[in-house]
Design a protein around this motif. Structure first.
Motif, short mmCIF file in Angstrom:
data_model
loop_
_atom_site.label_atom_id
_atom_site.label_comp_id
_atom_site.label_asym_id
_atom_site.label_seq_id
_atom_site.Cartn_x
_atom_site.Cartn_y
_atom_site.Cartn_z
N SER A 267 0.86 -1.18 0.00
CA SER A 267 0.00 0.00 0.00
C SER A 267 0.90 1.23 0.00
N HIS A 269 0.63 5.41 0.15
CA HIS A 269 -0.21 6.60 0.32
C HIS A 269 0.38 7.77 -0.45
N THR A 276 -4.68 6.09 -1.37
CA THR A 276 -3.73 5.02 -1.11
C THR A 276 -3.80 4.01 -2.24
N GLU A 278 -3.18 0.45 -3.87
CA GLU A 278 -3.02 -0.95 -3.48
C GLU A 278 -2.39 -1.68 -4.67
#
Length: 335
Positions: A267, A269, A276, A278
């Motif tokens: 993840s 950010h 965020t 993924e």
């Protein structure tokens, strides 16, 4: 009395006439959803520019030294054929290779003014200062702006122009982007003007793979440095050890594709976007394409923009093309 160097260096802001996205907009458009990508223009912060210079010195990376060797040989022919009053260079950088054309002007007794067009004003002023000190006859009119924002805002120039787009940078455009850019160049050209275009050629896949995956890892560091740019500019939290560099040749599309590949499920950010990401293990972010041309494809690209090749310079191995094109046609000369 000889004109002092300082008076022969000016700068001009070129207003964008077309929409130009900033890094926040590009990240929003390219990183949020798959397939993920970022434009290559963000490679070139201070460290990225230094790394690219180092790439050009690697044993495997042939384009820069091949193009420079061609310029060294053909510069005199180009200057004597065109005798330009102005040389306008898109994406000029430090004008390292352009000096071969100024040397040819020196030898031919021709004077010209130079209009380097790039985004970094400090770099333009530094390189411009060096040039006016090296060539006592040269007027440098630095153009500060992004040529992706259009060419209609360029200051007026009286006389014959030689436009330069070197480095194989046309290959970093998609087909649609390349066509649109050349249409714009053609729109500002007048009879007697010329465009000197550098383009990398299709060749053995092994040679191409090695050029973008050098053994010393400089290209890998250059690619991974983009993550630091995103961290700094977008308050992002990319960890470069969680990514690896990968460059491959897509034979069907005749292009090198350069990726940052996630080495794990992670993840990330991005503060400026308040999002965020993924990322799956093995998921890729496309950071650059570099299209490779055959002579026929290159000629077709120029012809579609209303330009005709007047001279075609290439090395014996056919690895790179320098073409001089104009709006008025004329015979093609192989050199």
């Amino acid at each position: 009395m000889e004109e002092n160097a300082e008076s022969r260096l000016t700068s001009h802001k070129v207003p964008a006439r077309l929409p130009v996205q900033d890094i926040l907009e590009d990240a929003s458009a390219g990183l949020i959803d798959a397939p993920r990508f970022m434009p290559p223009k963000y490679f070139y912060d201070e460290r990225g520019s230094q790394l690219f210079d180092a790439i050009c010195e690697t044993r495997e990376y042939y384009p820069t030294r091949t193009e420079e060797a061609l310029l060294q040989v053909c510069a005199r022919d180009i200057i004597e054929q065109l005798r330009p009053d102005h040389i306008v260079e898109f994406g000029s950088g430090t004008a390292r290779k352009t000096r071969h054309l100024f040397d040819a002007c020196d030898r031919a007794g021709e004077t010209t003014s130079y209009w380097p067009f790039d985004v970094c004003e400090e770099m333009l002023r530094d390189s411009g200062q060096q040039l006016v000190e090296e060539y006592e006859w040269l007027q440098v009119n630095a153009l500060v702006g992004d040529y992706h924002g259009g060419l209609a805002g360029l200051p007026p120039r009286e006389g014959r122009c030689l436009y330069l787009f070197l480095g194989g940078t046309i290959g970093n455009f998609t087909g649609e982007e390349a066509a649109a850019f050349l249409d714009e160049v053609r729109a500002i050209m007048r009879p007697g003007d010329g465009l000197l275009l550098g383009a990398d050629r299709v060749k053995d896949a092994g040679v191409l793979h090695a050029a973008y995956n050098d053994e010393s890892g400089v290209t890998a560091r250059f690619n991974l440095n983009l993550l630091q740019v995103l961290n700094r500019e977008l308050d992002a939290e990319f960890c470069d050890t969680n990514f690896e560099h990968r460059a491959l040749f897509n034979a069907e599309a005749s292009q090198i594709e350069m990726y940052l590949v996630s080495r794990c499920r992670q993840s990330v950010h991005i503060g400026a976007l308040d999002r965020t990401l993924e990322l799956e293990d093995g998921e890729r972010i496309l950071t650059e394409i570099s299209r490779k041309f055959t002579p026929a494809r290159l000629e077709s690209l120029l012809n579609d923009a209303g330009l005709a090749i007047q001279r075609h310079f290439e090395p014996d191995n056919g690895w790179f093309s320098l073409v001089l094109a104009g709006p008025e046609g004329g015979p093609v000369t192989q050199s």
